[in-house]
Write a protein that holds these residues in place. Structure first.
Motif, PDB file in Angstrom:
ATOM      1  N   PHE A   1       0.839  -1.182   0.000  1.00  0.00           N
ATOM      2  CA  PHE A   1       0.000   0.000   0.000  1.00  0.00           C
ATOM      3  C   PHE A   1       0.874   1.231   0.000  1.00  0.00           C
ATOM      4  CE2 PHE A   1       0.580  -1.266   4.410  1.00  0.00           C
ATOM      5  CZ  PHE A   1       0.877  -0.082   5.046  1.00  0.00           C
ATOM      6  N   ASP A   2       0.342   2.301  -0.562  1.00  0.00           N
ATOM      7  CA  ASP A   2       1.077   3.557  -0.672  1.00  0.00           C
ATOM      8  C   ASP A   2       0.497   4.678   0.181  1.00  0.00           C
ATOM      9  OD1 ASP A   2       2.699   2.397  -2.610  1.00  0.00           O
ATOM     10  OD2 ASP A   2       1.431   3.063  -4.246  1.00  0.00           O
ATOM     11  N   SER A   3      -0.647   4.442   0.813  1.00  0.00           N
ATOM     12  CA  SER A   3      -1.280   5.494   1.602  1.00  0.00           C
ATOM     13  C   SER A   3      -2.096   4.871   2.733  1.00  0.00           C
ATOM     14  CB  SER A   3      -2.197   6.348   0.714  1.00  0.00           C
ATOM     15  OG  SER A   3      -3.353   5.610   0.369  1.00  0.00           O
ATOM     16  N   PRO A   4      -2.429   5.665   3.754  1.00  0.00           N
ATOM     17  CA  PRO A   4      -3.251   5.131   4.850  1.00  0.00           C
ATOM     18  C   PRO A   4      -4.616   4.605   4.371  1.00  0.00           C
ATOM     19  CG  PRO A   4      -2.251   7.215   5.500  1.00  0.00           C
ATOM     20  CD  PRO A   4      -1.957   7.029   4.034  1.00  0.00           C
ATOM     21  N   LEU A   5      -5.221   5.247   3.376  1.00  0.00           N
ATOM     22  CA  LEU A   5      -6.503   4.791   2.858  1.00  0.00           C
ATOM     23  C   LEU A   5      -6.364   3.416   2.206  1.00  0.00           C
ATOM     24  CD1 LEU A   5      -9.497   5.275   2.381  1.00  0.00           C
ATOM     25  CD2 LEU A   5      -8.890   6.603   0.349  1.00  0.00           C
ATOM     26  N   GLU A   6      -5.285   3.200   1.477  1.00  0.00           N
ATOM     27  CA  GLU A   6      -5.045   1.891   0.870  1.00  0.00           C
ATOM     28  C   GLU A   6      -4.849   0.832   1.951  1.00  0.00           C
ATOM     29  OE1 GLU A   6      -1.766   2.359  -1.813  1.00  0.00           O
ATOM     30  OE2 GLU A   6      -2.937   3.563  -3.210  1.00  0.00           O
ATOM     31  N   LYS A   7      -4.186   1.172   3.053  1.00  0.00           N
ATOM     32  CA  LYS A   7      -3.995   0.223   4.153  1.00  0.00           C
ATOM     33  C   LYS A   7      -5.337  -0.174   4.760  1.00  0.00           C
ATOM     34  CE  LYS A   7      -1.586  -0.703   8.408  1.00  0.00           C
ATOM     35  NZ  LYS A   7      -0.838  -0.198   9.533  1.00  0.00           N
ATOM     36  N   VAL A   8      -6.218   0.803   4.951  1.00  0.00           N
ATOM     37  CA  VAL A   8      -7.559   0.504   5.476  1.00  0.00           C
ATOM     38  C   VAL A   8      -8.272  -0.476   4.544  1.00  0.00           C
ATOM     39  CG1 VAL A   8      -9.840   1.494   5.928  1.00  0.00           C
ATOM     40  CG2 VAL A   8      -7.795   2.658   6.757  1.00  0.00           C
ATOM     41  N   ASN A   9      -8.137  -0.278   3.231  1.00  0.00           N
ATOM     42  CA  ASN A   9      -8.787  -1.178   2.276  1.00  0.00           C
ATOM     43  C   ASN A   9      -8.336  -2.619   2.449  1.00  0.00           C
ATOM     44  OD1 ASN A   9     -10.160   0.947   1.139  1.00  0.00           O
ATOM     45  ND2 ASN A   9      -8.871   1.077  -0.675  1.00  0.00           N
ATOM     46  N   ILE A  10      -7.024  -2.828   2.598  1.00  0.00           N
ATOM     47  CA  ILE A  10      -6.542  -4.209   2.670  1.00  0.00           C
ATOM     48  C   ILE A  10      -6.845  -4.856   4.015  1.00  0.00           C
ATOM     49  CG2 ILE A  10      -4.763  -3.861   0.919  1.00  0.00           C
ATOM     50  CD1 ILE A  10      -2.678  -3.771   3.109  1.00  0.00           C
ATOM     51  N   GLU A  11      -7.135  -4.061   5.011  1.00  0.00           N
ATOM     52  CA  GLU A  11      -7.491  -4.609   6.318  1.00  0.00           C
ATOM     53  C   GLU A  11      -8.989  -4.796   6.491  1.00  0.00           C
ATOM     54  OE1 GLU A  11      -5.567  -1.789   8.916  1.00  0.00           O
ATOM     55  OE2 GLU A  11      -3.680  -2.909   8.854  1.00  0.00           O
ATOM     56  N   GLU A  16     -17.186 -10.993   0.103  1.00  0.00           N
ATOM     57  CA  GLU A  16     -17.339 -11.100  -1.341  1.00  0.00           C
ATOM     58  C   GLU A  16     -16.021 -11.006  -2.107  1.00  0.00           C
ATOM     59  OE1 GLU A  16     -18.990  -8.839   0.540  1.00  0.00           O
ATOM     60  OE2 GLU A  16     -21.010  -9.631   0.566  1.00  0.00           O
ATOM     61  N   VAL A  17     -14.955 -10.524  -1.475  1.00  0.00           N
ATOM     62  CA  VAL A  17     -13.661 -10.387  -2.148  1.00  0.00           C
ATOM     63  C   VAL A  17     -12.941 -11.735  -2.106  1.00  0.00           C
ATOM     64  CG1 VAL A  17     -11.397  -9.254  -2.138  1.00  0.00           C
ATOM     65  CG2 VAL A  17     -13.464  -7.938  -1.635  1.00  0.00           C
ATOM     66  N   VAL A  18     -12.674 -12.283  -3.299  1.00  0.00           N
ATOM     67  CA  VAL A  18     -11.975 -13.552  -3.409  1.00  0.00           C
ATOM     68  C   VAL A  18     -10.473 -13.313  -3.523  1.00  0.00           C
ATOM     69  CG1 VAL A  18     -11.743 -15.646  -4.786  1.00  0.00           C
ATOM     70  CG2 VAL A  18     -13.991 -14.596  -4.495  1.00  0.00           C
ATOM     71  N   VAL A  19     -10.091 -12.329  -4.336  1.00  0.00           N
ATOM     72  CA  VAL A  19      -8.685 -11.967  -4.525  1.00  0.00           C
ATOM     73  C   VAL A  19      -8.585 -10.446  -4.555  1.00  0.00           C
ATOM     74  CG1 VAL A  19      -6.703 -12.058  -6.097  1.00  0.00           C
ATOM     75  CG2 VAL A  19      -8.193 -14.051  -5.881  1.00  0.00           C
ATOM     76  N   TYR A  20      -7.567  -9.945  -3.910  1.00  0.00           N
ATOM     77  CA  TYR A  20      -7.281  -8.515  -3.887  1.00  0.00           C
ATOM     78  C   TYR A  20      -5.831  -8.365  -4.304  1.00  0.00           C
ATOM     79  CZ  TYR A  20      -5.465  -4.355  -1.580  1.00  0.00           C
ATOM     80  OH  TYR A  20      -4.818  -3.189  -1.313  1.00  0.00           O
ATOM     81  N   GLY A  21      -5.523  -7.409  -5.159  1.00  0.00           N
ATOM     82  CA  GLY A  21      -4.135  -7.249  -5.563  1.00  0.00           C
ATOM     83  C   GLY A  21      -3.760  -5.811  -5.830  1.00  0.00           C
ATOM     84  N   LYS A  22      -2.565  -5.466  -5.427  1.00  0.00           N
ATOM     85  CA  LYS A  22      -1.976  -4.167  -5.768  1.00  0.00           C
ATOM     86  C   LYS A  22      -1.459  -4.295  -7.188  1.00  0.00           C
ATOM     87  CE  LYS A  22       0.196  -0.163  -4.825  1.00  0.00           C
ATOM     88  NZ  LYS A  22      -0.503   1.072  -5.057  1.00  0.00           N
ATOM     89  N   ILE A  23      -1.879  -3.414  -8.070  1.00  0.00           N
ATOM     90  CA  ILE A  23      -1.441  -3.463  -9.465  1.00  0.00           C
ATOM     91  C   ILE A  23      -0.040  -2.862  -9.532  1.00  0.00           C
ATOM     92  CG2 ILE A  23      -1.890  -2.655 -11.808  1.00  0.00           C
ATOM     93  CD1 ILE A  23      -4.885  -2.557 -11.042  1.00  0.00           C
ATOM     94  N   PRO A  24       0.948  -3.638  -9.967  1.00  0.00           N
ATOM     95  CA  PRO A  24       2.315  -3.092 -10.064  1.00  0.00           C
ATOM     96  C   PRO A  24       2.361  -1.900 -11.019  1.00  0.00           C
ATOM     97  CG  PRO A  24       2.343  -5.477 -10.282  1.00  0.00           C
ATOM     98  CD  PRO A  24       0.895  -5.045 -10.336  1.00  0.00           C
ATOM     99  N   SER A  39      -1.305   3.847 -14.518  1.00  0.00           N
ATOM    100  CA  SER A  39      -1.705   2.526 -14.046  1.00  0.00           C
ATOM    101  C   SER A  39      -2.476   2.688 -12.734  1.00  0.00           C
ATOM    102  CB  SER A  39      -0.454   1.661 -13.816  1.00  0.00           C
ATOM    103  OG  SER A  39      -0.808   0.362 -13.452  1.00  0.00           O
ATOM    104  N   PRO A  40      -3.706   2.159 -12.651  1.00  0.00           N
ATOM    105  CA  PRO A  40      -4.496   2.267 -11.417  1.00  0.00           C
ATOM    106  C   PRO A  40      -3.832   1.517 -10.252  1.00  0.00           C
ATOM    107  CG  PRO A  40      -5.852   1.584 -13.272  1.00  0.00           C
ATOM    108  CD  PRO A  40      -4.433   1.499 -13.721  1.00  0.00           C
ATOM    109  N   ASP A  41      -4.396   1.670  -9.059  1.00  0.00           N
ATOM    110  CA  ASP A  41      -3.792   1.113  -7.847  1.00  0.00           C
ATOM    111  C   ASP A  41      -4.112  -0.356  -7.570  1.00  0.00           C
ATOM    112  OD1 ASP A  41      -2.428   3.433  -6.951  1.00  0.00           O
ATOM    113  OD2 ASP A  41      -4.319   4.260  -6.239  1.00  0.00           O
ATOM    114  N   PHE A  42      -5.388  -0.724  -7.600  1.00  0.00           N
ATOM    115  CA  PHE A  42      -5.793  -2.048  -7.119  1.00  0.00           C
ATOM    116  C   PHE A  42      -6.782  -2.734  -8.034  1.00  0.00           C
ATOM    117  CE2 PHE A  42      -4.652   0.386  -3.382  1.00  0.00           C
ATOM    118  CZ  PHE A  42      -3.770  -0.475  -2.770  1.00  0.00           C
ATOM    119  N   MET A  43      -6.831  -4.070  -7.902  1.00  0.00           N
ATOM    120  CA  MET A  43      -7.852  -4.858  -8.589  1.00  0.00           C
ATOM    121  C   MET A  43      -8.462  -5.817  -7.578  1.00  0.00           C
ATOM    122  SD  MET A  43      -7.184  -8.189  -9.017  1.00  0.00           S
ATOM    123  CE  MET A  43      -5.869  -9.323  -8.748  1.00  0.00           C
ATOM    124  N   TYR A  44      -9.726  -6.140  -7.824  1.00  0.00           N
ATOM    125  CA  TYR A  44     -10.457  -7.057  -6.958  1.00  0.00           C
ATOM    126  C   TYR A  44     -11.162  -8.099  -7.817  1.00  0.00           C
ATOM    127  CZ  TYR A  44      -9.957  -3.448  -3.392  1.00  0.00           C
ATOM    128  OH  TYR A  44      -9.451  -2.534  -2.522  1.00  0.00           O
TER     129      TYR A  44
END
Length: 116
Positions: A1-11, A16-24, A39-44
């Motif tokens: 994660f690159d920001s506090p908001l992104e950290k909240v997302n992964i926690e 319903e989320v089967v796979v979560y990934g940070k897009i390189p 390039s966007p940040d994340f995929m679900y």
């Protein structure tokens, strides 16, 4: 994660989320009107009510309260991404692009996609 908001997302625990990934960086190369690629940040990958699983959510996360606080370059890149993913949808790929700002939780974005 690159920001506090992104950290909240992964926690966030969302069934319903089967796979979560940070897009390189630069792995999805969206051309923009500012002469750079984006390039966007994340995929679900989410599981729908019928059990079907699909990659259908790409999220760009910004630590601002509303779109008016985005810098001009950020707005341009996001607009190009919206057009890019809209075109993919027209070509038969089921991908939904969303921008997440501080005022919107990832659970809300996922629920919106799952209910549509």
């Amino acid at each position: 994660f690159d920001s506090p908001l992104e950290k909240v997302n992964i926690e966030t625990d969302i069934d319903e989320v089967v796979v979560y990934g940070k897009i390189p960086r630069a792995s999805i190369s969206i051309p923009t009107i500012v002469g750079e690629n984006y390039s966007p940040d994340f995929m679900y990958i989410v599981k729908k009510a019928n059990g079907e699983k699909e990659l259908n959510i790409v999220v760009e996360t910004k630590m601002v309260e509303d779109k008016s606080q985005l810098r001009g370059m950020e707005k341009a890149k996001i607009k190009c991404a919206e057009i890019f993913f809209k075109q993919l949808t027209l070509e038969g790929y089921n991908v939904s692009f969303h921008t997440q700002l501080n005022n919107k939780k990832i659970r809300q974005i996922l629920e919106d996609v799952l209910s549509s």
